[in-house]
Design an enzyme around this catalytic site. Sequence first.
Site, short mmCIF file in Angstrom:
data_model
loop_
_atom_site.label_atom_id
_atom_site.label_comp_id
_atom_site.label_asym_id
_atom_site.label_seq_id
_atom_site.Cartn_x
_atom_site.Cartn_y
_atom_site.Cartn_z
N GLU A 150 47.07 37.05 47.34
CA GLU A 150 46.55 37.68 48.55
C GLU A 150 45.31 36.91 49.13
O GLU A 150 44.15 37.51 49.06
CB GLU A 150 46.14 39.02 47.91
CG GLU A 150 47.22 39.92 47.43
CD GLU A 150 46.68 41.42 47.14
OE1 GLU A 150 45.63 41.68 46.91
OE2 GLU A 150 47.68 42.18 47.21
N GLU A 311 54.33 43.25 44.33
CA GLU A 311 53.42 44.05 43.59
C GLU A 311 53.64 45.35 43.97
O GLU A 311 53.72 45.59 45.15
CB GLU A 311 51.93 43.56 43.43
CG GLU A 311 51.73 42.46 43.08
CD GLU A 311 50.17 42.18 43.30
OE1 GLU A 311 49.35 43.15 43.35
OE2 GLU A 311 49.63 41.16 43.24
C1 GLA Z 1 46.32 43.08 44.31
C2 GLA Z 1 46.05 41.76 43.47
C3 GLA Z 1 46.57 42.06 42.01
C4 GLA Z 1 45.65 43.17 41.59
C5 GLA Z 1 46.14 44.26 42.36
C6 GLA Z 1 45.65 45.65 41.84
O1 GLA Z 1 47.34 43.44 44.77
O2 GLA Z 1 47.04 40.70 44.09
O3 GLA Z 1 45.87 40.81 41.42
O4 GLA Z 1 44.30 43.07 41.59
O5 GLA Z 1 45.96 44.07 43.75
O6 GLA Z 1 46.13 46.69 42.53
#
Ligand code: GLA
Length: 672
Positions: A150, A311
């Site tokens: 991210e 995710e």
């Molecule tokens: C993001 C990050 C993860 C985690 C999630 C929690 O998507 O990529 O490492 O912190 O948020 O929701």
Amino acid sequence: MINPKLPVIWYGGDYYPEQWDEKTFERDIEMFKEAGINVVTLGVFSWTLVQPDENTYDFSFFEKVMDRLYQEGIYVCLATPTSAPPHWMTQKYPEILLTDVNGVKREKGGRQNFCPNSEKYRYFARNIAEKLAEHFKDHPALVLWHVNNEYLNYCYCDTCKAKFQNWLKEKYGTLDELNRRWYTRFWSQTFTSWEEIPVPTTKSVLFWRKDRYQSVLPELYLDYRRFMTQSMLECFLEEYQAIKKHTPDIPVTTNLIAATFKEWNYFEWAKHMDVVAWDNYPGYREDFSVISLRHSLIRGLKEGQPFVLMEQSPSQACWRWYNPQKRPGEMRFWSYHALAHGAETLMFFQLRQSKGGVEKFHGAVITHVDSTETRVFREVKKLGEEIKSLSNLLDTRVVSQTALLFDWESWWAMEDTLTPNVDFRYLSEVQKYFKALMKTGLGADVVGRDQAFERYRLIVAPALYMVDKKLAQKLKDYVSSGGILVLTTMSGIVDENDQIVLGGYPGYLHDLVGGYVEEIDALPPEEKNEILMFGRSYECNLVFDYIKATTAEVLGRFRKDYYASEPAVLRNKYGKGWVYYVGSSVSFDLVWDLVKFIEKEHGLKADITPADDVEVVKKIKDEKTFYFLFNHSSERRIVDLPEGRFKDMITGTIYEEKADLGPRDVLILLKE
Ligand code: GLA
Ligand code: ZN
């Protein structure tokens, strides 16, 4: 499909065995198998573990983990650890750390705290990426590379400043040219040497206005956004290339944050990603069309290619103020929703809930109860079983008759400076129009300005603030050969240099619209006007175009104020096509009725007309047609089907003429 090595729907997610002992790891493997998990993401924040100091590398931990997983039939998405630089590194080379928008340099802590232009950071990042790739290149479990995590922050340090100044030199050649194109005679902003040019911080050209930073030198801020997008993308690319040297056949991606994320122009990123990946965290009670927009944008980045859902939470997040659990059935529902929109993976953050750290309350497949008997685990397991027989969905493609033109450049330019109404926001306009497109059942994609328009019967381009001659020509070509285009207020205002195109708005699009805007009135949100159209009245607010129609026919007129009876909505014939123009921020009702009108006028027809709060996504593969039906409401819904026999791929139930959907239910109908 993402990687032919694993030709099934990928099911799994982020896993951090480094937080656990070996016994737990072995138990986890058993639980993964029980849940139907076939892919595990490893290594996301493991930099210190794999590189404990500048000259030591140790991949033995992950090697053992990968070997064991592979023995058990589980594949691996391997991450580079570069979103969280080790303390030893930032201690020795503080220049790695970023400087924030207030000019404050980070000292320590957290992640995404690096400067994208730090040569030291870039060296360490591509080095560890290369070392990892070299080490694991022949590992049979490896199916995907996950670079960083991210990408998030702009940096405003002196390194970035020097690079920005060089970037500008390359772009503009001479200072005279920069001064001319940035309009610096305004407020005596003329630069007399490159070194005078600042980065946009709150110490220089940024100021806080209501809910965001804006710039007293918007042209500079806009260029900085372009420069930062490119800088961070270079970080990705350096790792990408280091990896590709060793594993040319393994796809490389990075998990994009939030889809409609303002800081990065993802159309630029996607050009360089083998496959697009993103993280989906639907808000509590967020309108489903907003989630669909995000998926469709991600799908659109690579013109319809399947993407990785990297995710989602199986249950709750932890970073919201209030973190509702996904209700029973909700995780399953959003999972199918992602598959419908182009995902070929369902990955969770995370597989085992952390015992400590800032995210200890974030939901996971294996919760603090540490059992397979929890509600969440059982739901994950049930879905794991269901999707085993759905591999047929791989390589299906969404087909849509309509598209929304999404444009970061317009978003940036329009929101980053003083415009007539601070509350007229790019995303809320986009969401309104996208929702209407979706509701028709015609299918709605998202396209970027550089992509092909001809695939669509209807394109809607809300608040397309920045239109240069090239884009104007492209839109004209699209319409003159038969396309239907919807434009709105606050469009075509500036060119690529963020300079107003004179002669009345929307600049280069005059003849397309068949009229021009002489003034834009702007009022507080509660002061509404009305538009009379189609024999009824619709609310509108925020901005009100004072329009002079030339060739256009007037469809709607304002009802109040000094522009009462003046044009508010236009339609213009242009070549073989049509252009509609909406001159205010209008209620959803108006957008919806307008889209229905267009559908009827121009003979657009959906295969399935969705009932209220039902979403239809049509996909095809070879000769086969799939309809995904989602009932987003809490009541039963009946949907009329086209001719033929349809089999629900999940339950095997046959439907003819009508489909019956329970509350928050999903059907995947395959025409027999
Ligand atoms: C993001 C990050 C993860 C985690 C999630 C929690 O998507 O990529 O490492 O912190 O948020 O929701
Ligand atoms: Zn920097």
